[in-house]
Scaffold this active site. Structure first.
Site, PDB file in Angstrom:
ATOM      1  N   TYR A 134       0.804  -1.282   0.045  1.00 50.49           N
ATOM      2  CA  TYR A 134      -0.150  -0.033   0.139  1.00 50.49           C
ATOM      3  C   TYR A 134       1.051   1.251  -0.172  1.00 50.49           C
ATOM      4  O   TYR A 134       1.489   1.548   0.924  1.00 50.49           O
ATOM      5  CB  TYR A 134      -0.831   0.112   1.312  1.00 50.49           C
ATOM      6  CG  TYR A 134      -2.055  -0.950   1.405  1.00 50.49           C
ATOM      7  CD1 TYR A 134      -2.373  -1.796   0.127  1.00 50.49           C
ATOM      8  CD2 TYR A 134      -2.679  -1.382   2.554  1.00 50.49           C
ATOM      9  CE1 TYR A 134      -3.606  -2.623   0.337  1.00 50.49           C
ATOM     10  CE2 TYR A 134      -3.671  -2.259   2.648  1.00 50.49           C
ATOM     11  CZ  TYR A 134      -3.918  -3.042   1.193  1.00 50.49           C
ATOM     12  OH  TYR A 134      -5.056  -3.818   1.660  1.00 50.49           O
ATOM     13  N   LEU A 189     -18.151  -1.371   3.028  1.00 51.41           N
ATOM     14  CA  LEU A 189     -19.013  -0.363   2.502  1.00 51.41           C
ATOM     15  C   LEU A 189     -18.534   0.065   0.903  1.00 51.41           C
ATOM     16  O   LEU A 189     -18.944   0.746   0.353  1.00 51.41           O
ATOM     17  CB  LEU A 189     -18.337   1.347   3.072  1.00 51.41           C
ATOM     18  CG  LEU A 189     -18.693   1.036   4.529  1.00 51.41           C
ATOM     19  CD1 LEU A 189     -18.174   2.473   5.156  1.00 51.41           C
ATOM     20  CD2 LEU A 189     -20.166   1.117   4.866  1.00 51.41           C
ATOM     21  N   GLY A 214     -16.889   2.836  -0.315  1.00 54.56           N
ATOM     22  CA  GLY A 214     -17.557   3.912  -0.116  1.00 54.56           C
ATOM     23  C   GLY A 214     -18.812   4.091  -0.946  1.00 54.56           C
ATOM     24  O   GLY A 214     -19.667   4.986  -0.766  1.00 54.56           O
ATOM     25  N   SER A 247     -21.516   3.794   1.108  1.00 53.18           N
ATOM     26  CA  SER A 247     -21.565   4.564   2.381  1.00 53.18           C
ATOM     27  C   SER A 247     -22.800   5.525   2.619  1.00 53.18           C
ATOM     28  O   SER A 247     -22.811   5.849   3.815  1.00 53.18           O
ATOM     29  CB  SER A 247     -20.223   5.244   2.600  1.00 53.18           C
ATOM     30  OG  SER A 247     -20.143   5.853   1.641  1.00 53.18           O
TER      31      SER A 247
HETATM   32  N1  LIG Z   1      -7.505  -8.361   1.244  1.00 59.30           N
HETATM   33  C1  LIG Z   1      -7.722  -7.561   0.307  1.00 59.30           C
HETATM   34  O1  LIG Z   1      -7.631  -8.072  -0.716  1.00 59.30           O
HETATM   35  C2  LIG Z   1      -8.006  -6.150   0.648  1.00 59.30           C
HETATM   36  C3  LIG Z   1      -8.586  -5.452  -0.518  1.00 59.30           C
HETATM   37  C4  LIG Z   1      -8.873  -4.123  -0.195  1.00 59.30           C
HETATM   38  C5  LIG Z   1      -8.700  -3.795   1.144  1.00 59.30           C
HETATM   39  N2  LIG Z   1      -8.347  -4.485   2.253  1.00 59.30           N
HETATM   40  C6  LIG Z   1      -8.133  -3.809   3.478  1.00 59.30           C
HETATM   41  O2  LIG Z   1      -9.484  -3.535   3.948  1.00 59.30           O
HETATM   42  C7  LIG Z   1      -9.698  -2.379   4.551  1.00 59.30           C
HETATM   43  C8  LIG Z   1     -11.033  -1.816   4.178  1.00 59.30           C
HETATM   44  O3  LIG Z   1     -11.207  -1.865   2.784  1.00 59.30           O
HETATM   45  P1  LIG Z   1     -12.058  -0.518   2.131  1.00 59.30           P
HETATM   46  O4  LIG Z   1     -11.252   0.527   2.474  1.00 59.30           O
HETATM   47  O5  LIG Z   1     -12.070  -0.795   0.678  1.00 59.30           O
HETATM   48  O6  LIG Z   1     -13.256  -0.531   2.309  1.00 59.30           O
HETATM   49  P2  LIG Z   1     -14.565   0.281   2.852  1.00 59.30           P
HETATM   50  O7  LIG Z   1     -14.736   0.630   4.379  1.00 59.30           O
HETATM   51  O8  LIG Z   1     -15.581  -0.309   2.089  1.00 59.30           O
HETATM   52  O9  LIG Z   1     -14.238   1.647   2.106  1.00 59.30           O
HETATM   53  C9  LIG Z   1     -13.554   2.730   2.554  1.00 59.30           C
HETATM   54  C10 LIG Z   1     -14.265   3.899   1.748  1.00 59.30           C
HETATM   55  O10 LIG Z   1     -15.450   4.269   2.156  1.00 59.30           O
HETATM   56  C11 LIG Z   1     -15.571   5.598   2.610  1.00 59.30           C
HETATM   57  N3  LIG Z   1     -16.436   5.812   3.375  1.00 59.30           N
HETATM   58  C12 LIG Z   1     -17.462   6.550   3.580  1.00 59.30           C
HETATM   59  N4  LIG Z   1     -18.039   6.642   5.050  1.00 59.30           N
HETATM   60  C13 LIG Z   1     -17.359   6.021   5.731  1.00 59.30           C
HETATM   61  C14 LIG Z   1     -17.279   5.518   7.046  1.00 59.30           C
HETATM   62  N5  LIG Z   1     -18.133   5.936   7.778  1.00 59.30           N
HETATM   63  N6  LIG Z   1     -16.439   4.799   7.403  1.00 59.30           N
HETATM   64  C15 LIG Z   1     -15.221   4.372   6.536  1.00 59.30           C
HETATM   65  N7  LIG Z   1     -15.285   4.670   5.217  1.00 59.30           N
HETATM   66  C16 LIG Z   1     -16.262   5.432   4.810  1.00 59.30           C
HETATM   67  C17 LIG Z   1     -14.309   6.392   2.689  1.00 59.30           C
HETATM   68  O11 LIG Z   1     -14.477   7.525   2.105  1.00 59.30           O
HETATM   69  P3  LIG Z   1     -13.468   8.811   2.325  1.00 59.30           P
HETATM   70  O12 LIG Z   1     -12.307   8.385   3.036  1.00 59.30           O
HETATM   71  O13 LIG Z   1     -13.395   9.120   0.824  1.00 59.30           O
HETATM   72  O14 LIG Z   1     -14.327   9.484   3.073  1.00 59.30           O
HETATM   73  C18 LIG Z   1     -13.225   5.142   1.758  1.00 59.30           C
HETATM   74  O15 LIG Z   1     -13.021   5.655   0.433  1.00 59.30           O
HETATM   75  C19 LIG Z   1      -8.542  -1.612   3.716  1.00 59.30           C
HETATM   76  O16 LIG Z   1      -8.284  -0.402   4.293  1.00 59.30           O
HETATM   77  C20 LIG Z   1      -7.354  -2.721   3.491  1.00 59.30           C
HETATM   78  O17 LIG Z   1      -6.779  -2.783   4.716  1.00 59.30           O
HETATM   79  C21 LIG Z   1      -7.942  -5.878   1.927  1.00 59.30           C
END
Ligand SMILES: NC(=O)c1ccc[n+]([C@@H]2O[C@H](COP(=O)([O-])OP(=O)(O)OC[C@H]3O[C@@H](n4cnc5c(N)ncnc54)[C@H](OP(=O)(O)O)[C@@H]3O)[C@@H](O)[C@H]2O)c1
Length: 334
Positions: A56, A209, A212, A215
């Site tokens: 990352y 989410l 996002g 969300s």
């Molecule tokens: N193993 C894998 O293949 C894999 C793949 C992807 C991710 N991951 C891990 O999983 C974690 C979570 O995944 P993700 O970031 O894609 O998931 P997510 O939580 O579905 O999406 C995060 C996005 O949602 C938005 N958002 C809006 N409201 C929110 C709220 N209340 N809380 C949190 N986010 C909000 C954020 O927007 P803004 O910041 O723009 O406001 C951000 O862009 C990653 O950080 C990573 O560590 C693992």
């Protein structure tokens, strides 16, 4: 803070984990000071599980977490459990060029991660994607050697299917499978989830989410940077996006009736799927974190769950969860 246990062999963790990816990569620019403040606020609120990957931002995310931990009070630093992914190969221009799960590579990745994070052990270590050229037994076996030497505490998996899960679990104890799971990504329910449950492996769910999309904050007119994952994600394109945002509006009606936010409904729904589920939320600002943590206080009864299921049926999303080329790297989709 509510807690859950990662499988029959893993650690007890906060019921919500903080995914730190977006603080360094894939979702456009992030504010460094706010990212660190978000990690501190999460630890302060009792979050113990922090998830990252060495790729990352090519080490950026691990250095950021290391900095945040050093600046945190000792008690907060000690409560942090670090879940680290490795194996993805990068180019200096930010490109992706495959995966490396060879035992020597596993140990090499771990040595660099320990340095960048500034810790003497990693709590859960996992390859991000199955390396098609290396049997999972060899990759997991190499992590098991790191466990024996004390550099790693537990072994996890990421985005692998039932057969690979079984082979990995026959090699060494597995604490959790990290995989996408949300109201609009329910593919694991048919085979993968029954397998993890049979083997006593937890699920650390990401994309709860849908990056996002569900969300409640994402709008069709949002401009995405060219290097933002969502600029290429099928679910965020044209008619697919509009279709998916219509699902969000159906969800919003339920959220409003309950006096909670759409994001809180989406996170609470994953939490409601079982005690083996630990959602990793990608908050990178304190206000988003506060909203996400609020989901822990949302109770969904049978009527709520029925209404949610009607608003967003299992296969309701338009578009795959990854672009075609990236879908081909997912052992979980075979
Ligand atoms: N193993 C894998 O293949 C894999 C793949 C992807 C991710 N991951 C891990 O999983 C974690 C979570 O995944 P993700 O970031 O894609 O998931 P997510 O939580 O579905 O999406 C995060 C996005 O949602 C938005 N958002 C809006 N409201 C929110 C709220 N209340 N809380 C949190 N986010 C909000 C954020 O927007 P803004 O910041 O723009 O406001 C951000 O862009 C990653 O950080 C990573 O560590 C693992």
């Amino acid at each position: 803070m509510q807690t859950r246990t990662l499988g029959t062999t893993g650690p007890q963790v906060s019921a919500l984990g903080l995914g730190c990816m977006g603080m360094s990569a894939l979702y456009g620019e992030a504010d460094r000071a706010e990212s660190i403040a978000t990690i501190h606020a999460a630890l302060e609120a009792g979050v113990t599980l922090l998830d990252t990957g060495d790729f990352y931002g090519m080490g950026h995310n691990e250095l950021l977490i290391g900095e945040a931990l050093r600046a945190a009070p000792a008690a907060r630093r000690e409560q942090a459990l670090l879940s680290v992914k490795f194996g993805a190969l990068r180019d200096p221009d930010g490109g992706w060029s495959g995966y490396d799960g060879r035992p020597a590579a596993v140990k090499n990745f771990a040595a660099y991660s320990l340095q960048r994070l500034g810790v003497d052990h990693i709590d859960v270590y996992r390859i991000a994607r199955l390396d098609p050229d290396v049997p999972i037994e060899e990759t997991v076996g190499a992590i098991a050697e790191l466990v024996e030497k004390g550099y790693v505490r537990h072994i996890g998996l990421s985005e692998v299917g039932a057969e690979t899960i079984r082979r990995a679990a026959a090699t060494a104890p597995i604490s959790d499978l990290q995989i996408e799971y949300s109201l609009i990504s329910r593919g694991i329910e048919t085979e993968i989830l029954p397998t993890t449950r049979e083997l006593g492996i937890a699920v650390t769910a990401y994309g709860v989410l849908s990056r996002g999309l569900i969300s409640g904050h994402f709008t069709a007119d949002r401009q995405l940077a060219a290097n933002d994952f969502r600029a290429l994600s099928p679910r965020f394109q044209g008619e697919n996006l509009q279709h998916n945002l219509n699902l969000v509006e159906a969800l919003r009606k339920i959220a409003e009736q309950k006096g909670v936010s759409v994001a809180q409904i989406a996170i609470a729904w994953v939490l409601s799927r079982g005690d083996d589920m630990v959602p990793l939320v990608g908050a990178r600002r304190r206000d988003r974190l506060t909203e996400a943590l609020g989901a822990l206080d949302v109770t969904l009864d049978e009527a709520d769950l029925r209404a949610i299921e009607e608003a967003v049926p299992a296969d309701a999303a338009a578009g795959d969860r990854y672009p075609t080329q990236q879908m081909s790297h997912l052992d979980s989709e075979r």
